[in-house]
Design an enzyme around this catalytic site. Structure first.
Site, PDB file in Angstrom:
ATOM      1  N   HIS A 177      10.962  10.487  14.702  1.00  0.00           N
ATOM      2  CA  HIS A 177      10.241  10.592  13.426  1.00  0.00           C
ATOM      3  C   HIS A 177      11.252  10.864  12.322  1.00  0.00           C
ATOM      4  O   HIS A 177      12.288  11.488  12.571  1.00  0.00           O
ATOM      5  CB  HIS A 177       9.246  11.758  13.507  1.00  0.00           C
ATOM      6  CG  HIS A 177       8.654  12.130  12.178  1.00  0.00           C
ATOM      7  ND1 HIS A 177       7.604  11.433  11.631  1.00  0.00           N
ATOM      8  CD2 HIS A 177       8.985  13.089  11.282  1.00  0.00           C
ATOM      9  CE1 HIS A 177       7.310  11.966  10.447  1.00  0.00           C
ATOM     10  NE2 HIS A 177       8.129  12.969  10.227  1.00  0.00           N
ATOM     11  N   GLU A 208       6.629  19.273   6.730  1.00  0.00           N
ATOM     12  CA  GLU A 208       6.819  19.071   8.169  1.00  0.00           C
ATOM     13  C   GLU A 208       7.763  20.114   8.768  1.00  0.00           C
ATOM     14  O   GLU A 208       7.551  20.588   9.886  1.00  0.00           O
ATOM     15  CB  GLU A 208       7.330  17.653   8.414  1.00  0.00           C
ATOM     16  CG  GLU A 208       6.262  16.608   8.104  1.00  0.00           C
ATOM     17  CD  GLU A 208       6.785  15.179   8.023  1.00  0.00           C
ATOM     18  OE1 GLU A 208       5.962  14.286   7.734  1.00  0.00           O
ATOM     19  OE2 GLU A 208       7.992  14.952   8.238  1.00  0.00           O
ATOM     20  N   ASN A 229       8.565   5.046  19.339  1.00  0.00           N
ATOM     21  CA  ASN A 229       9.739   4.571  18.588  1.00  0.00           C
ATOM     22  C   ASN A 229      10.829   5.640  18.419  1.00  0.00           C
ATOM     23  O   ASN A 229      11.534   5.669  17.420  1.00  0.00           O
ATOM     24  CB  ASN A 229       9.314   3.944  17.265  1.00  0.00           C
ATOM     25  CG  ASN A 229       8.582   4.901  16.369  1.00  0.00           C
ATOM     26  OD1 ASN A 229       8.387   6.057  16.725  1.00  0.00           O
ATOM     27  ND2 ASN A 229       8.184   4.435  15.199  1.00  0.00           N
ATOM     28  N   ARG A 240      16.165   7.848   6.868  1.00  0.00           N
ATOM     29  CA  ARG A 240      15.320   6.662   7.111  1.00  0.00           C
ATOM     30  C   ARG A 240      16.204   5.433   7.381  1.00  0.00           C
ATOM     31  O   ARG A 240      15.864   4.594   8.213  1.00  0.00           O
ATOM     32  CB  ARG A 240      14.395   6.403   5.921  1.00  0.00           C
ATOM     33  CG  ARG A 240      13.376   7.500   5.638  1.00  0.00           C
ATOM     34  CD  ARG A 240      12.248   7.579   6.621  1.00  0.00           C
ATOM     35  NE  ARG A 240      11.463   6.374   6.691  1.00  0.00           N
ATOM     36  CZ  ARG A 240      10.283   6.289   7.300  1.00  0.00           C
ATOM     37  NH1 ARG A 240       9.748   7.361   7.889  1.00  0.00           N
ATOM     38  NH2 ARG A 240       9.631   5.157   7.355  1.00  0.00           N
ATOM     39  N   THR A 268       9.988   1.124  11.414  1.00  0.00           N
ATOM     40  CA  THR A 268       8.996   1.695  12.337  1.00  0.00           C
ATOM     41  C   THR A 268       8.922   0.883  13.628  1.00  0.00           C
ATOM     42  O   THR A 268       8.904   1.442  14.725  1.00  0.00           O
ATOM     43  CB  THR A 268       7.609   1.707  11.661  1.00  0.00           C
ATOM     44  OG1 THR A 268       7.718   2.375  10.403  1.00  0.00           O
ATOM     45  CG2 THR A 268       6.576   2.392  12.535  1.00  0.00           C
ATOM     46  N   PHE A 315      -4.615   3.202  14.993  1.00  0.00           N
ATOM     47  CA  PHE A 315      -3.775   3.702  16.079  1.00  0.00           C
ATOM     48  C   PHE A 315      -3.725   5.230  16.147  1.00  0.00           C
ATOM     49  O   PHE A 315      -2.990   5.792  16.964  1.00  0.00           O
ATOM     50  CB  PHE A 315      -2.359   3.136  15.958  1.00  0.00           C
ATOM     51  CG  PHE A 315      -1.661   3.423  14.649  1.00  0.00           C
ATOM     52  CD1 PHE A 315      -1.057   4.650  14.416  1.00  0.00           C
ATOM     53  CD2 PHE A 315      -1.615   2.457  13.650  1.00  0.00           C
ATOM     54  CE1 PHE A 315      -0.415   4.920  13.220  1.00  0.00           C
ATOM     55  CE2 PHE A 315      -0.969   2.717  12.445  1.00  0.00           C
ATOM     56  CZ  PHE A 315      -0.373   3.954  12.227  1.00  0.00           C
ATOM     57  N   LYS A 318      10.945  11.952  19.819  1.00  0.00           N
ATOM     58  CA  LYS A 318       9.589  11.767  20.340  1.00  0.00           C
ATOM     59  C   LYS A 318       9.584  11.744  21.875  1.00  0.00           C
ATOM     60  O   LYS A 318      10.648  11.615  22.513  1.00  0.00           O
ATOM     61  CB  LYS A 318       9.009  10.475  19.763  1.00  0.00           C
ATOM     62  CG  LYS A 318       8.808  10.541  18.240  1.00  0.00           C
ATOM     63  CD  LYS A 318       8.094   9.283  17.744  1.00  0.00           C
ATOM     64  CE  LYS A 318       7.836   9.363  16.256  1.00  0.00           C
ATOM     65  NZ  LYS A 318       7.054   8.188  15.767  1.00  0.00           N
ATOM     66  N   ARG A 363      16.326   3.601  16.121  1.00  0.00           N
ATOM     67  CA  ARG A 363      15.161   2.947  16.735  1.00  0.00           C
ATOM     68  C   ARG A 363      15.549   1.633  17.412  1.00  0.00           C
ATOM     69  O   ARG A 363      15.002   1.288  18.455  1.00  0.00           O
ATOM     70  CB  ARG A 363      14.073   2.747  15.685  1.00  0.00           C
ATOM     71  CG  ARG A 363      13.310   4.051  15.408  1.00  0.00           C
ATOM     72  CD  ARG A 363      12.412   3.941  14.212  1.00  0.00           C
ATOM     73  NE  ARG A 363      11.457   5.058  14.122  1.00  0.00           N
ATOM     74  CZ  ARG A 363      10.709   5.298  13.061  1.00  0.00           C
ATOM     75  NH1 ARG A 363      10.794   4.506  11.992  1.00  0.00           N
ATOM     76  NH2 ARG A 363       9.870   6.311  13.043  1.00  0.00           N
ATOM     77  N   TYR A 376      -0.124  14.373  12.038  1.00  0.00           N
ATOM     78  CA  TYR A 376      -0.297  12.981  11.577  1.00  0.00           C
ATOM     79  C   TYR A 376      -1.626  12.776  10.839  1.00  0.00           C
ATOM     80  O   TYR A 376      -2.111  11.646  10.766  1.00  0.00           O
ATOM     81  CB  TYR A 376      -0.196  12.022  12.770  1.00  0.00           C
ATOM     82  CG  TYR A 376       1.231  11.771  13.209  1.00  0.00           C
ATOM     83  CD1 TYR A 376       2.112  11.034  12.421  1.00  0.00           C
ATOM     84  CD2 TYR A 376       1.703  12.250  14.414  1.00  0.00           C
ATOM     85  CE1 TYR A 376       3.423  10.792  12.815  1.00  0.00           C
ATOM     86  CE2 TYR A 376       3.019  12.011  14.823  1.00  0.00           C
ATOM     87  CZ  TYR A 376       3.865  11.283  14.016  1.00  0.00           C
ATOM     88  OH  TYR A 376       5.160  11.037  14.398  1.00  0.00           O
TER      89      TYR A 376
HETATM   90  P1  GDP Z   1       7.222   5.896  10.245  1.00  0.00           P
HETATM   91  O1  GDP Z   1       7.223   6.629   8.926  1.00  0.00           O
HETATM   92  O2  GDP Z   1       8.299   4.832  10.312  1.00  0.00           O
HETATM   93  O3  GDP Z   1       7.266   6.817  11.444  1.00  0.00           O
HETATM   94  O4  GDP Z   1       5.847   5.066  10.337  1.00  0.00           O
HETATM   95  P2  GDP Z   1       4.354   5.436   9.906  1.00  0.00           P
HETATM   96  O5  GDP Z   1       4.312   6.694   9.086  1.00  0.00           O
HETATM   97  O6  GDP Z   1       3.737   4.202   9.330  1.00  0.00           O
HETATM   98  O7  GDP Z   1       3.620   5.681  11.301  1.00  0.00           O
HETATM   99  C1  GDP Z   1       3.744   6.928  11.982  1.00  0.00           C
HETATM  100  C2  GDP Z   1       3.936   6.645  13.470  1.00  0.00           C
HETATM  101  O8  GDP Z   1       2.756   6.015  13.973  1.00  0.00           O
HETATM  102  C3  GDP Z   1       5.047   5.644  13.804  1.00  0.00           C
HETATM  103  O9  GDP Z   1       6.325   6.224  13.820  1.00  0.00           O
HETATM  104  C4  GDP Z   1       4.617   5.166  15.168  1.00  0.00           C
HETATM  105  O10 GDP Z   1       4.914   6.120  16.194  1.00  0.00           O
HETATM  106  C5  GDP Z   1       3.095   5.076  14.993  1.00  0.00           C
HETATM  107  N1  GDP Z   1       2.669   3.740  14.539  1.00  0.00           N
HETATM  108  C6  GDP Z   1       2.891   3.145  13.315  1.00  0.00           C
HETATM  109  N2  GDP Z   1       2.342   1.928  13.251  1.00  0.00           N
HETATM  110  C7  GDP Z   1       1.732   1.732  14.453  1.00  0.00           C
HETATM  111  C8  GDP Z   1       0.967   0.652  15.007  1.00  0.00           C
HETATM  112  O11 GDP Z   1       0.732  -0.377  14.361  1.00  0.00           O
HETATM  113  N3  GDP Z   1       0.512   0.817  16.284  1.00  0.00           N
HETATM  114  C9  GDP Z   1       0.743   1.958  17.024  1.00  0.00           C
HETATM  115  N4  GDP Z   1       0.259   2.038  18.258  1.00  0.00           N
HETATM  116  N5  GDP Z   1       1.455   2.993  16.530  1.00  0.00           N
HETATM  117  C10 GDP Z   1       1.951   2.880  15.271  1.00  0.00           C
END
Ligand code: GDP
Length: 140
Positions: free
Chosen positions: A117, A128, A114, A87, A93, A59, A11, A104, A51
């Site tokens: 992805h 993807e 973070n 993962r 996350t 968010f 990222k 991470r 996304y």
């Molecule tokens: P991942 O599968 O671990 O990447 O997590 P998710 O699919 O839930 O979220 C996608 C991406 O959105 C994450 O990797 C973060 O970059 C962002 N994200 C997730 N949760 C939050 C949050 O609570 N706040 C903000 N600002 N970004 C978030």
């Protein structure tokens, strides 16, 4: 059907910090093979498409702005049990909750920025990967 491929992005925060090489080293040392890879930059529209599943989340707008704020590295990876193992390698996350030694934990700046992805299912890994790479751009 299970696949042995997953998809990752380094990222903008990790790319900007110059951590792409260190992250790819960790990925290769964990046994993943690179099937396709390129540096590119998403537009806000493309980040929104990638996304789209999160479009109702609070968010979402911030995430699209952040993910289009600088270059990323898109990578298709291959390994047995790729999705689950990747993962595990990247960690939770929110880096505050990520296990020691995970990508991470080491490189992420925040729950949003973070570092990497990682696809959450075989189906999404395939979708993807196809978002970024044609068949002709991959190792067979
Ligand atoms: P991942 O599968 O671990 O990447 O997590 P998710 O699919 O839930 O979220 C996608 C991406 O959105 C994450 O990797 C973060 O970059 C962002 N994200 C997730 N949760 C939050 C949050 O609570 N706040 C903000 N600002 N970004 C978030």
């Amino acid at each position: 059907m299970a696949t042995n491929r997953t998809f990752t992005m380094i990222k903008p925060d990790a790319f900007e910090a110059g951590n792409s090489g260190a992250i790819l080293k960790m990925i290769e040392e964990a046994g993943f093979k690179i099937v396709a890879m390129k540096a590119t930059q998403l537009t806000p529209q493309l980040a929104g498409k990638f996304y789209e599943v999160h479009k109702e989340r609070p968010f979402y707008a911030d995430l699209c702005t952040y993910m289009s704020s600088g270059p990323i590295v898109a990578v298709i990876l291959e390994k047995d049990n790729a999705v689950e193992d990747f993962r595990t390698l990247i960690g939770a996350t929110n880096p505050a909750n990520a296990a020691d030694g995970t990508i991470r934990k080491i490189f992420a700046k925040s729950i949003e920025a973070n570092a990497v992805h990682g696809s959450d299912s075989d189906e999404n890994a395939s979708i993807e990967g196809a978002f970024f790479f044609s068949m002709a751009e991959r190792v067979a």
